[in-house]
Motif scaffolding. Structure first.
Motif, PDB file in Angstrom:
ATOM      1  N   ARG A  83      16.737  70.511   0.345  1.00  0.00           N
ATOM      2  CA  ARG A  83      15.448  69.816   0.395  1.00  0.00           C
ATOM      3  C   ARG A  83      15.557  68.697   1.418  1.00  0.00           C
ATOM      4  O   ARG A  83      16.482  67.887   1.363  1.00  0.00           O
ATOM      5  CB  ARG A  83      15.081  69.264  -0.988  1.00  0.00           C
ATOM      6  N   ARG A  85      13.405  65.837   4.221  1.00  0.00           N
ATOM      7  CA  ARG A  85      12.209  65.026   4.456  1.00  0.00           C
ATOM      8  C   ARG A  85      11.861  65.132   5.939  1.00  0.00           C
ATOM      9  O   ARG A  85      12.705  64.914   6.810  1.00  0.00           O
ATOM     10  CB  ARG A  85      12.463  63.583   4.048  1.00  0.00           C
ATOM     11  N   ASP A 129       8.036  66.172   2.051  1.00  0.00           N
ATOM     12  CA  ASP A 129       9.246  66.844   1.599  1.00  0.00           C
ATOM     13  C   ASP A 129       9.092  68.355   1.750  1.00  0.00           C
ATOM     14  O   ASP A 129       7.987  68.902   1.588  1.00  0.00           O
ATOM     15  CB  ASP A 129       9.538  66.506   0.137  1.00  0.00           C
ATOM     16  N   VAL A 260      17.267  65.278   1.606  1.00  0.00           N
ATOM     17  CA  VAL A 260      17.088  64.729   0.264  1.00  0.00           C
ATOM     18  C   VAL A 260      18.130  65.299  -0.680  1.00  0.00           C
ATOM     19  O   VAL A 260      18.824  64.565  -1.396  1.00  0.00           O
ATOM     20  CB  VAL A 260      15.667  65.028  -0.247  1.00  0.00           C
ATOM     21  N   ILE A 261      18.244  66.627  -0.701  1.00  0.00           N
ATOM     22  CA  ILE A 261      19.245  67.307  -1.530  1.00  0.00           C
ATOM     23  C   ILE A 261      19.917  68.359  -0.659  1.00  0.00           C
ATOM     24  O   ILE A 261      19.237  69.264  -0.155  1.00  0.00           O
ATOM     25  CB  ILE A 261      18.614  67.978  -2.761  1.00  0.00           C
ATOM     26  N   SER A 302      15.579  66.030  -8.900  1.00  0.00           N
ATOM     27  CA  SER A 302      14.944  64.982  -8.106  1.00  0.00           C
ATOM     28  C   SER A 302      14.308  63.886  -8.952  1.00  0.00           C
ATOM     29  O   SER A 302      13.602  63.028  -8.411  1.00  0.00           O
ATOM     30  CB  SER A 302      13.883  65.599  -7.187  1.00  0.00           C
ATOM     31  N   LYS A 304      13.591  60.506 -10.620  1.00  0.00           N
ATOM     32  CA  LYS A 304      14.031  59.141 -10.328  1.00  0.00           C
ATOM     33  C   LYS A 304      14.776  58.533 -11.515  1.00  0.00           C
ATOM     34  O   LYS A 304      15.711  57.749 -11.344  1.00  0.00           O
ATOM     35  CB  LYS A 304      12.832  58.262  -9.985  1.00  0.00           C
ATOM     36  N   SER A 334       9.284  61.198 -12.413  1.00  0.00           N
ATOM     37  CA  SER A 334       9.511  62.173 -11.357  1.00  0.00           C
ATOM     38  C   SER A 334       9.495  61.518  -9.985  1.00  0.00           C
ATOM     39  O   SER A 334       9.196  60.333  -9.839  1.00  0.00           O
ATOM     40  CB  SER A 334       8.465  63.291 -11.434  1.00  0.00           C
ATOM     41  N   GLU A 335       9.808  62.294  -8.967  1.00  0.00           N
ATOM     42  CA  GLU A 335       9.922  61.775  -7.608  1.00  0.00           C
ATOM     43  C   GLU A 335       8.611  61.188  -7.118  1.00  0.00           C
ATOM     44  O   GLU A 335       8.600  60.174  -6.406  1.00  0.00           O
ATOM     45  CB  GLU A 335      10.377  62.903  -6.661  1.00  0.00           C
TER      46      GLU A 335
END
Length: 496
Positions: A83, A85, A129, A260-261, A302, A304, A334-335
């Motif tokens: 993932r 950005r 994203d 991101v991941i 993801s 938070k 959540s994100e």
């Protein structure tokens, strides 16, 4: 294991029984020795194969055996999509809306699906994203319906790896079930399994026993996603839309912003050989409280913030209640931050969480994941509560160091490791320890580990704060008080 030399010795011992060819054999005539050597070589190879096969159930040396063992245990070699950005720069004259769900390509030609949307003003920039995957649709008509009917998933032709599968028919979606856990007769579920040749199948239920068995003529549609796993696009590398939906898109520039991941390649064969020995790693059944926390965290990486606790932890804070029996409590964010969250003005003024009666999409998905693992639980959601951790740090360093620089480094190190986005802060009831802070600052800041420099840390921990599982505790620059002074601290060195 018998070697080639053993077979050659046996031939030599028996050659005397054949006086017609013994002189030719002793003379090394190739017309005699060639086929005897060939037979000795083949028998030695066969002996080695038998020797390996005898130990194979225990050693699992061959790749085919490893794959067969993994298939028996339900381990599937699949990739994990990265993932990223993506930066969006709007050079047009009007605001531009980037819709989620659109496909974009990077400089290497790999496809990405946008998972968030953004409206970028003229002359401005924003980020969205994206997940690196391509999706195909496989249609199948059921013929010869049988218990545990299976459909093979096609392998990728471009070197990418299978990463996810969705299944539906004319009546709607099927739900994935791991090994048919907690599945009743008639439940619309499917299972994913593989064989020793790494062919992957979607398998349905057994009518009248478990799950739903599709009837002949049923139209099954599978959405199959593939990914290239561990990728690392260069910062600033260009992206492009799959197609131009409007002329305004020609004035929009897409580029790589951050990962991101990170993605993951399928498990390597040598790792798979060891992985199969430890069921707790690949078995996703959730039994204990800690596993439910891990279950949610694994399926929703993801988030938070996430805290999952049981009735025992709940009653330590808010007292016993019959409504807590067999209940799991969840506080999450959540994100995109769509869930309700409260903020304490001070740790000394605690707030009570609010029970959520209208869950968001993420919370509903978390509840489904928990009930799929064990449907005997009830799930109750609380609002997470932001609570700043108050830390005071006093440091003394040598006059050779600038106090302002050391202070800035201390703030950066503490916020990076205990701030809002730190991994330790994403879990409920997180608590920075004194020894962690001392060791961290000494290892990251040379000024605090040389000579006779000194350091004092004070963490304010109000009563009951550590037992409140809904607290999202983290350090911010304004909750961190840092004082650094210079002193004539002597640093051991040669010369003046």
């Amino acid at each position: 294991m018998l070697t080639k030399a053993d077979f050659q010795q046996a031939i030599k011992d028996s050659i005397a029984s054949y006086p017609a060819i013994a002189p030719l054999y002793n003379a090394g005539d190739p017309r005699i020795t060639q086929h005897l050597d060939a037979m000795a070589t083949m028998l030695a190879m066969f002996s080695a194969q038998i020797e390996t096969a005898m130990a194979e159930p225990f050693e699992k040396v061959r790749d085919a055996t490893v794959l067969a063992d993994a298939a028996m245990r339900g381990i599937i070699r699949k990739g994990v999509a990265a993932r990223v950005r993506i930066k969006v720069e709007n050079k047009g004259a009007a605001p531009f809306l980037v819709d989620s769900g659109r496909m974009v390509f990077d400089a290497a030609g790999m496809s990405y699906r946008l998972e968030s949307s953004a409206t970028v003003a003229s002359g401005a920039s924003g980020t969205v994203d994206a997940v690196q995957m391509k999706t195909i649709t496989v249609n199948h008509t059921v013929t010869g319906s049988a218990p545990f009917y299976a459909i093979e998933i096609p392998a990728s032709e471009d070197g990418s790896w299978l990463c996810s599968v969705g299944v539906r028919d004319g009546d709607g979606e099927f739900t994935y079930s791991d090994h048919y856990t907690n599945v009743a007769n008639g439940d619309r579920v499917f299972h994913i399994e593989t064989d020793d040749r790494q062919r992957v199948y979607v398998r349905f239920g057994f009518g009248g026993v478990v799950g739903a068995q599709p009837a002949d003529g049923t139209q099954i549609s599978m959405s199959v996603a593939y990914t290239f796993g561990n990728i690392n696009p260069a910062f600033g590398s260009p992206f492009s839309f799959e197609y131009l939906g409007s002329p305004a898109e020609s004035s929009v520039d897409l580029s790589m912003d951050s990962v991101v991941i990170p993605g993951q390649d399928p498990i390597a064969m040598n790792v798979l050989r060891d992985l199969a020995k430890y069921p707790s790693i690949y078995d996703s059944n959730a039994v204990f409280l800690g596993e439910f926390d891990f279950l949610v965290r694994r399926n929703f990486p993801s988030l938070k913030f996430l805290s999952v606790w049981n009735e025992s932890a709940e009653e330590q804070v808010r007292g016993p209640s019959v409504n807590n029996i067999n209940t799991l409590f969840v506080a999450c964010l959540s994100e995109d931050g769509s869930e309700s969250v409260l903020t304490e003005s001070s740790p000394l003024s605690p707030l009570a969480p609010v029970v959520i009666t209208s869950p968001t999409g993420t919370q509903a998905a978390i509840e489904r994941a928990i009930l799929t693992a064990d449907d005997s639980y009830r799930v109750k959601f609380y609002t997470p509560i932001r609570s700043k951790i108050l830390i005071a740090i006093d440091a003394t360093v040598a006059t050779s160091y600038a106090a302002s620089d050391v202070r800035a480094k201390i703030i950066d190190v503490i916020v990076s490791n205990f701030g809002e986005s730190a991994a330790t802060s994403r879990r409920g009831r997180s608590k920075p320890l004194y020894q962690q802070i001392y060791a961290l600052l000494k290892s990251k800041i040379p000024a605090l580990s040389t000579g006779l420099s000194d350091l004092t840390v004070n963490i304010q921990t109000p009563a009951n704060v550590l037992t409140r599982p809904e607290l999202w505790r983290y350090v911010t620059p304004d909750s961190l008080t840092v004082s650094v002074s210079n002193a004539n601290v002597i640093t051991p060195q040669w010369g003046g």
